[in-house]
Design an enzyme around this catalytic site. Structure first.
Site, short mmCIF file in Angstrom:
data_model
loop_
_atom_site.label_atom_id
_atom_site.label_comp_id
_atom_site.label_asym_id
_atom_site.label_seq_id
_atom_site.Cartn_x
_atom_site.Cartn_y
_atom_site.Cartn_z
N LYS A 137 0.88 -1.17 0.00
CA LYS A 137 0.00 0.00 0.00
C LYS A 137 0.92 1.22 0.00
CE LYS A 137 -4.04 0.77 2.24
NZ LYS A 137 -5.08 0.85 1.22
N1 PMP Z 1 -7.41 -2.86 -3.18
C1 PMP Z 1 -6.92 -1.63 -3.02
C2 PMP Z 1 -6.24 -0.97 -4.17
C3 PMP Z 1 -7.07 -0.98 -1.79
O1 PMP Z 1 -6.59 0.26 -1.61
C4 PMP Z 1 -7.74 -1.62 -0.72
C5 PMP Z 1 -7.93 -0.93 0.59
N2 PMP Z 1 -6.87 -1.16 1.47
C6 PMP Z 1 -8.22 -2.93 -0.95
C7 PMP Z 1 -8.03 -3.51 -2.18
C8 PMP Z 1 -8.89 -3.69 0.15
O2 PMP Z 1 -7.96 -4.06 1.13
P1 PMP Z 1 -8.39 -4.27 2.66
O3 PMP Z 1 -9.52 -5.20 2.65
O4 PMP Z 1 -7.18 -4.82 3.30
O5 PMP Z 1 -8.77 -2.93 3.17
#
Ligand code: PMP
Length: 308
Positions: free
Chosen positions: A161
């Protein structure tokens, strides 16, 4: 999208400071080149009135992984950041919150690769309702396949991220919303469906659910992993396999998952109704199981919750 709702304190570099004092210089390295990493975490108010953070350890582990990819060393032990997350919720007396840890390179040097800029570590918490709207959670949202592509794994570190990598997400989401949709769906260079601008995506066909594998250019979402586990526990067939746009258009059900978006049904893509045009039974069951888990109503998954 509402503006941030200010609270009293933010955790910055090991200390709780006043919200308004959490400032950074305009020549901070990350502001210019986008090397930094962040998380999005939710704390929920449980049925018994207490507050707990959902899958906190997994989010902190992913923050460390993102920083490892980004060659940034976090100057704190994991446990310290776990405690920082709990502390910002507690000190701001939040019953439910969205938490935003961020690690970035601050003010010091501005050469592209300079190693002199200080590493700054921040954990903020604030109130944030349903990301794609309460109505979206209930009735489903309308999406648009974006013209922006998720870069392939040779040009993009999708498992991190990493702040700068969110430019395409921002552009895709802005474009979708400007054109009257709720969210964008990004494809990869081969035209396979990857994910939303900040959510993973799932389709349901003939009772089985399908979502792109983590080898695709997607973030390995923690909500994605949660929903996959809940689906398996419900005896739903699960396949981690990519799908095409026309497979998505002709799915029986479609939904997105994310910490912010939770489990949000998708009722329309590119003007095409998905299934009956209403959230389907598999989506509903998984949504119910998900909210039971985050709100402490699922004793089998109490270990996903860290009390504040
Ligand atoms: N894909 C992207 C590009 C994201 O930014 C997120 C948010 N973190 C997710 C998927 C979903 O991830 P999570 O369930 O860990 O929040």
């Amino acid at each position: 999208m509402p503006l941030l709702k200010k609270v009293e304190k933010i955790w910055v570099d090991g200390k709780l400071i006043a919200w308004d004092d959490a400032q950074e210089h305009v020549l901070a390295h990350s502001l210019h080149y986008g090397l930094g990493a962040f998380e999005g975490i939710r704390a929920y108010q449980l049925a018994d009135g207490k507050t707990a953070v959902f899958r906190l350890r997994e989010h902190i582990d992913r923050l460390y992984d993102s920083c490892h990819i980004a060659t940034i060393e976090i100057p704190y032990a994991r446990e310290k950041l776990v405690q920082a997350c709990l502390e910002v919720v507690r000190v701001n007396k939040l019953q439910a919150a969205y938490l935003r840890p961020l690690v970035f390179l601050g003010y010091g040097a501005l050469g592209v690769g300079s190693l002199e800029s200080p590493t700054r570590t921040v954990v903020a918490a604030y109130e944030w309702g349903a990301y794609l709207g309460e109505e979206g959670l209930r009735r489903g949202i309308r999406c648009k396949v974006s013209g922006f592509r998720r870069a392939q794994n040779d040009a993009f570190f999708s498992k991190g991220k990493i702040t700068g990598q969110y430019v395409m997400s921002v552009l895709a989401n802005r474009d979708a919303v400007k054109n009257g949709f709720d969210e964008a769906i990004l494809l990869d260079g081969q035209g396979l469906v990857c994910e939303g601008s900040g959510e993973n995506i799932f389709m349901v066909k003939d009772g089985a659910i399908r979502t792109p594998p983590t080898s695709a250019a997607i973030l390995a979402g923690i909500t994605r992993a949660t929903v996959l586990q809940l689906a398996r526990e419900l005896g739903v067939e699960v396949r981690e396999q990519s799908f095409t746009v026309d497979e998505m258009w002709t799915a029986d059900e479609l939904f997105m998952t994310g910490t912010a978006a939770e489990v949000t049904p998708v009722r329309e893509v590119d003007g095409r109704r998905i299934g009956s045009g209403e959230p389907g039974p598999v989506t509903r069951r998984l949504q119910d199981r998900f909210f039971a888990a985050v709100k402490g109503n699922d004793p089998g998954h109490a270990d996903w919750l860290t009390p504040v």
